[in-house]
Design an enzyme around this catalytic site. Structure first.
Site, PDB file in Angstrom:
ATOM      1  N   CYS A 185       7.152   1.581   6.753  1.00  0.00           N
ATOM      2  CA  CYS A 185       5.879   1.765   7.459  1.00  0.00           C
ATOM      3  C   CYS A 185       5.683   3.141   8.084  1.00  0.00           C
ATOM      4  CB  CYS A 185       5.731   0.676   8.518  1.00  0.00           C
ATOM      5  SG  CYS A 185       5.437  -0.931   7.777  1.00  0.00           S
ATOM      6  N   ALA A 203      17.031   8.928  20.579  1.00  0.00           N
ATOM      7  CA  ALA A 203      17.190  10.095  19.708  1.00  0.00           C
ATOM      8  C   ALA A 203      18.173   9.768  18.589  1.00  0.00           C
ATOM      9  CB  ALA A 203      17.700  11.274  20.536  1.00  0.00           C
ATOM     10  N   THR A 242       0.869  -1.194   0.000  1.00  0.00           N
ATOM     11  CA  THR A 242       0.000   0.000   0.000  1.00  0.00           C
ATOM     12  C   THR A 242       0.895   1.230   0.000  1.00  0.00           C
ATOM     13  OG1 THR A 242      -0.095  -0.195   2.402  1.00  0.00           O
ATOM     14  CG2 THR A 242      -1.962  -1.095   1.179  1.00  0.00           C
ATOM     15  N   PHE A 274       2.089  -6.179  13.160  1.00  0.00           N
ATOM     16  CA  PHE A 274       2.932  -5.314  13.996  1.00  0.00           C
ATOM     17  C   PHE A 274       4.381  -5.796  13.933  1.00  0.00           C
ATOM     18  CE2 PHE A 274      -0.732  -3.174  15.502  1.00  0.00           C
ATOM     19  CZ  PHE A 274      -1.733  -4.135  15.697  1.00  0.00           C
TER      20      PHE A 274
HETATM   21  C1  UDX Z   1       2.924  -4.576   3.075  1.00  0.00           C
HETATM   22  C2  UDX Z   1       2.130  -3.297   3.005  1.00  0.00           C
HETATM   23  O1  UDX Z   1       2.748  -2.482   2.073  1.00  0.00           O
HETATM   24  C3  UDX Z   1       2.089  -2.581   4.300  1.00  0.00           C
HETATM   25  O2  UDX Z   1       1.151  -1.525   4.260  1.00  0.00           O
HETATM   26  C4  UDX Z   1       1.600  -3.440   5.366  1.00  0.00           C
HETATM   27  O3  UDX Z   1       1.745  -2.797   6.560  1.00  0.00           O
HETATM   28  C5  UDX Z   1       2.329  -4.713   5.342  1.00  0.00           C
HETATM   29  O4  UDX Z   1       2.382  -5.355   4.088  1.00  0.00           O
HETATM   30  P1  UDX Z   1       5.456  -5.065   2.788  1.00  0.00           P
HETATM   31  O5  UDX Z   1       5.322  -6.514   3.061  1.00  0.00           O
HETATM   32  O6  UDX Z   1       6.633  -4.385   3.258  1.00  0.00           O
HETATM   33  O7  UDX Z   1       4.217  -4.237   3.362  1.00  0.00           O
HETATM   34  O8  UDX Z   1       5.166  -4.830   1.215  1.00  0.00           O
HETATM   35  P2  UDX Z   1       6.046  -5.242  -0.001  1.00  0.00           P
HETATM   36  O9  UDX Z   1       7.421  -5.574   0.459  1.00  0.00           O
HETATM   37  O10 UDX Z   1       5.814  -4.200  -1.020  1.00  0.00           O
HETATM   38  O11 UDX Z   1       5.399  -6.630  -0.496  1.00  0.00           O
HETATM   39  C6  UDX Z   1       4.247  -6.722  -1.224  1.00  0.00           C
HETATM   40  C7  UDX Z   1       4.388  -7.999  -2.075  1.00  0.00           C
HETATM   41  O12 UDX Z   1       3.150  -8.256  -2.726  1.00  0.00           O
HETATM   42  C8  UDX Z   1       5.448  -7.857  -3.181  1.00  0.00           C
HETATM   43  O13 UDX Z   1       6.263  -8.995  -3.183  1.00  0.00           O
HETATM   44  C9  UDX Z   1       4.612  -7.803  -4.471  1.00  0.00           C
HETATM   45  O14 UDX Z   1       5.286  -8.363  -5.581  1.00  0.00           O
HETATM   46  C10 UDX Z   1       3.413  -8.647  -4.074  1.00  0.00           C
HETATM   47  N1  UDX Z   1       2.173  -8.405  -4.834  1.00  0.00           N
HETATM   48  C11 UDX Z   1       1.715  -7.140  -5.012  1.00  0.00           C
HETATM   49  C12 UDX Z   1       1.468  -9.515  -5.323  1.00  0.00           C
HETATM   50  O15 UDX Z   1       1.904 -10.647  -5.190  1.00  0.00           O
HETATM   51  N2  UDX Z   1       0.269  -9.301  -5.977  1.00  0.00           N
HETATM   52  C13 UDX Z   1      -0.214  -8.044  -6.185  1.00  0.00           C
HETATM   53  O16 UDX Z   1      -1.281  -7.911  -6.785  1.00  0.00           O
HETATM   54  C14 UDX Z   1       0.534  -6.923  -5.694  1.00  0.00           C
HETATM   55  C1  UDX Z   2       7.517  -0.594  12.466  1.00  0.00           C
HETATM   56  C2  UDX Z   2       6.728  -0.987  13.711  1.00  0.00           C
HETATM   57  O1  UDX Z   2       7.602  -1.095  14.815  1.00  0.00           O
HETATM   58  C3  UDX Z   2       6.035  -2.322  13.482  1.00  0.00           C
HETATM   59  O2  UDX Z   2       5.229  -2.653  14.604  1.00  0.00           O
HETATM   60  C4  UDX Z   2       5.140  -2.203  12.257  1.00  0.00           C
HETATM   61  O3  UDX Z   2       4.503  -3.380  12.007  1.00  0.00           O
HETATM   62  C5  UDX Z   2       5.941  -1.774  11.069  1.00  0.00           C
HETATM   63  O4  UDX Z   2       6.632  -0.575  11.324  1.00  0.00           O
HETATM   64  P1  UDX Z   2       9.841  -1.204  11.391  1.00  0.00           P
HETATM   65  O5  UDX Z   2       9.483  -0.246  10.323  1.00  0.00           O
HETATM   66  O6  UDX Z   2      10.442  -2.496  11.039  1.00  0.00           O
HETATM   67  O7  UDX Z   2       8.527  -1.533  12.290  1.00  0.00           O
HETATM   68  O8  UDX Z   2      10.883  -0.431  12.320  1.00  0.00           O
HETATM   69  P2  UDX Z   2      11.015   0.044  13.848  1.00  0.00           P
HETATM   70  O9  UDX Z   2      11.933  -0.848  14.561  1.00  0.00           O
HETATM   71  O10 UDX Z   2       9.706   0.296  14.418  1.00  0.00           O
HETATM   72  O11 UDX Z   2      11.751   1.448  13.604  1.00  0.00           O
HETATM   73  C6  UDX Z   2      11.110   2.417  12.823  1.00  0.00           C
HETATM   74  C7  UDX Z   2      12.055   3.593  12.605  1.00  0.00           C
HETATM   75  O12 UDX Z   2      12.187   4.338  13.815  1.00  0.00           O
HETATM   76  C8  UDX Z   2      13.457   3.191  12.170  1.00  0.00           C
HETATM   77  O13 UDX Z   2      13.906   4.095  11.198  1.00  0.00           O
HETATM   78  C9  UDX Z   2      14.269   3.346  13.459  1.00  0.00           C
HETATM   79  O14 UDX Z   2      15.618   3.679  13.183  1.00  0.00           O
HETATM   80  C10 UDX Z   2      13.561   4.525  14.123  1.00  0.00           C
HETATM   81  N1  UDX Z   2      13.670   4.539  15.596  1.00  0.00           N
HETATM   82  C11 UDX Z   2      13.145   3.493  16.313  1.00  0.00           C
HETATM   83  C12 UDX Z   2      14.254   5.655  16.224  1.00  0.00           C
HETATM   84  O15 UDX Z   2      14.720   6.596  15.580  1.00  0.00           O
HETATM   85  N2  UDX Z   2      14.298   5.677  17.593  1.00  0.00           N
HETATM   86  C13 UDX Z   2      13.778   4.655  18.357  1.00  0.00           C
HETATM   87  O16 UDX Z   2      13.846   4.749  19.591  1.00  0.00           O
HETATM   88  C14 UDX Z   2      13.188   3.522  17.693  1.00  0.00           C
END
Ligand code: UDX
Ligand code: UDX
Length: 459
Positions: free
Chosen positions: A262, A254, A93, A154
């Site tokens: 995400c 920080a 998305t 999550f």
């Molecule tokens: C996805 C969503 O983007 C995010 O909003 C949600 O929180 C978690 O799932 P992510 O798994 O990181 O996040 O997405 P992405 O790495 O882009 O993977 C999507 C996969 O779906 C890709 O491998 C893409 O090729 C596949 N896809 C997309 C299909 O197989 N069929 C489709 O019609 C569209």
């Molecule tokens: C996040 C959410 O944690 C997860 O629950 C959700 O499903 C997807 O998005 P992710 O994107 O893998 O997961 O990363 P996360 O570990 O949450 O860190 C997010 C960003 O915040 C990173 O860029 C990290 O460097 C930054 N961060 C995190 C900080 O700058 N300070 C912190 O204390 C923690």
């Protein structure tokens, strides 16, 4: 359409970070899982029991469950959903130009799935979608014998397997309690907190969780700025705040701010979605602005630390991935920072343990090298962007010996400033006092940086 819907058979659409880890986790728990993926390379990798993404431990789980015949990747939606009791939608998305969540992939995947889905199957949306989407998908689908629920994820990249095996909570939202219960039974163990609710609340639990964590990070980054102005230490401040169980120390680190697939898109999508409902989500607007300012402040520390001009300067950047233990470059702070440095005339050499190839198309002017010691050779300054343990454990005496300059700017407060100063370096970080400065830096720049309040040259 095949016979009865069997919840022992689960179809996951999309083998991305979320879809693949979810599929592997469910197969590991004994479900028969079919992953429908449009990308032939990803499909081939999964069929070979190999993870097409860098996620610690995923290779081992995939080769085990594929080897045991409990998980297979398929192209055809019909084959994927045949007989499946639960169809999980985990396609992308991505954000549209004005920050909204683009639902094109979700609509395409759901339309194809409901064409073949077995009667009484549940379609569980795991992609992050704006409030009201799950209900509108159910309305779009002309089949009465299917149910729709929101099943937010999550998972944190880099520790996603741990999160799928031991979820902090399971949230499922929908108007059909039986369907909600069937999906909620997929994950967790009897002690896992479960929140079963309506789909709109479940959609906002997801957005709210990400947006709150992002706001918490932006809050500590604002505190870090005040620490630099007052001489306090943000790590100590965060420790003190975090001792209060109502606050907690996690997500109070920080630094350069948040990135990844995400937080940036979900915070903007929530702010935009609130706008469509006539609400100005001021807190999120501020969290977004503070987040981009953190990149600019990091760049300014390098600019002023090197005397106010980066023309002809060579800067080494340690870390490209948006955080350690992943190769994901989506909204990685490194890209913003490197572009700013190069726009100011610097030559940048960057390194990362696993993200060099995903980074290459995003950084056409940058020299990418695998060896951190090669990266810092003849550098006027070193900037740490991603807190990989590899960089904390570098021989900093050797690093300073290889550098042309002495300036080290730590964007994640993960290096030992005292030891770097001990090796003759000039160490700056975020919200903490500089180390080893006065001796090294000439003129106004020295004072400006010593005062820890660099003016912001970058728009
Ligand atoms: C996805 C969503 O983007 C995010 O909003 C949600 O929180 C978690 O799932 P992510 O798994 O990181 O996040 O997405 P992405 O790495 O882009 O993977 C999507 C996969 O779906 C890709 O491998 C893409 O090729 C596949 N896809 C997309 C299909 O197989 N069929 C489709 O019609 C569209
Ligand atoms: C996040 C959410 O944690 C997860 O629950 C959700 O499903 C997807 O998005 P992710 O994107 O893998 O997961 O990363 P996360 O570990 O949450 O860190 C997010 C960003 O915040 C990173 O860029 C990290 O460097 C930054 N961060 C995190 C900080 O700058 N300070 C912190 O204390 C923690």
């Amino acid at each position: 359409m095949a016979g009865e819907a069997d919840d022992g058979v689960v179809c996951v659409i999309g083998a991305g970070y979320v879809g693949l880890v979810t599929a592997a986790g469910l197969a590991e728990r004994g479900r028969e899982v079919r992953v429908v993926e449009v990308d032939p390379e990803r499909r081939a990798a999964v069929s070979a029991g190999r993870a097409p993404i860098h996620e610690p431990g995923l290779d081992q789980v995939l080769s085990a469950v594929v080897g045991a015949g409990r998980l297979r990747a398929v192209e055809s939606m019909g084959e994927g959903v045949a007989g499946a009791g639960i169809v999980i939608v985990a396609v992308g998305t991505p954000p549209t130009a004005d920050g909204e969540a683009d639902l094109t992939q979700v609509h395409a995947a759901v339309d194809a799935a409901v064409e073949h889905a077995t009667p009484r199957a549940v379609v569980a949306i795991k992609s992050t979608v704006p409030p009201g989407t799950t209900r509108s998908l159910a309305r779009r689908c002309r089949r009465e014998d299917l149910a729709f629920v929101m099943f937010p994820e999550f998972l944190r990249e880099g520790s996603a397997l741990e999160d799928i095996r031991n979820p902090s909570r399971v949230v499922v939202g929908g108007d059909d309690p039986a369907a909600v219960g069937r999906v909620a039974a997929l994950l967790g163990d009897p002690d896992t907190p479960r929140l079963l609710c309506d789909s709109v609340s479940a959609e906002l639990i997801k957005y709210g969780s990400n947006a709150f964590l992002a706001t918490k990070i932006s809050f500590i980054n604002e505190m870090a700025q005040l620490c630099e102005l007052t001489g306090a230490d943000v790590e100590t401040v965060a420790d003190g705040m975090g001792l209060d169980p109502r606050i907690g120390r996690s997500f109070l680190s920080a630094g350069l701010g948040w990135g990844g697939s995400c937080f940036p898109k979900d915070v903007r999508a929530l702010e935009t979605s609130a706008g469509y409902h006539g609400q100005s989500f001021w807190l999120l607007k501020a969290a977004i602005e503070v987040n981009s300012q953190q990149r600019r402040r990091f760049t300014a520390k390098l600019l002023h630390g090197l005397g106010g001009s980066l023309e002809g300067r060579r800067i080494a950047i340690l870390g490209l991935a948006f955080k350690p233990f992943t190769d994901d470059m989506r909204q990685a702070p490194a890209v913003d920072v490197i572009h700013q440095l190069e726009d100011l005339g610097a030559e940048v050499v960057a390194t990362d343990p696993v993200a060099l190839e995903p980074a290459r198309p995003l950084l056409p002017r940058t020299t990418l090298v695998g060896d951190p010691y090669a990266a810092v050779t003849d550098a006027d300054a070193v900037g740490l962007v991603t807190e990989w343990p590899d960089y904390r454990d570098l021989d900093w005496g050797r690093v300073l010996g290889l550098m042309r300059g002495r300036l080290v700017v730590d964007g994640r407060n993960c290096l030992d400033g005292a030891s770097i100063a001990g090796h003759g370096g000039a160490y700056l970080s975020v919200g903490r006092r500089p180390r080893g400065l006065p001796r090294v830096l000439p003129g106004a720049a020295g004072e400006a940086v010593a005062a820890g309040v660099p003016p912001l040259p970058l728009g």
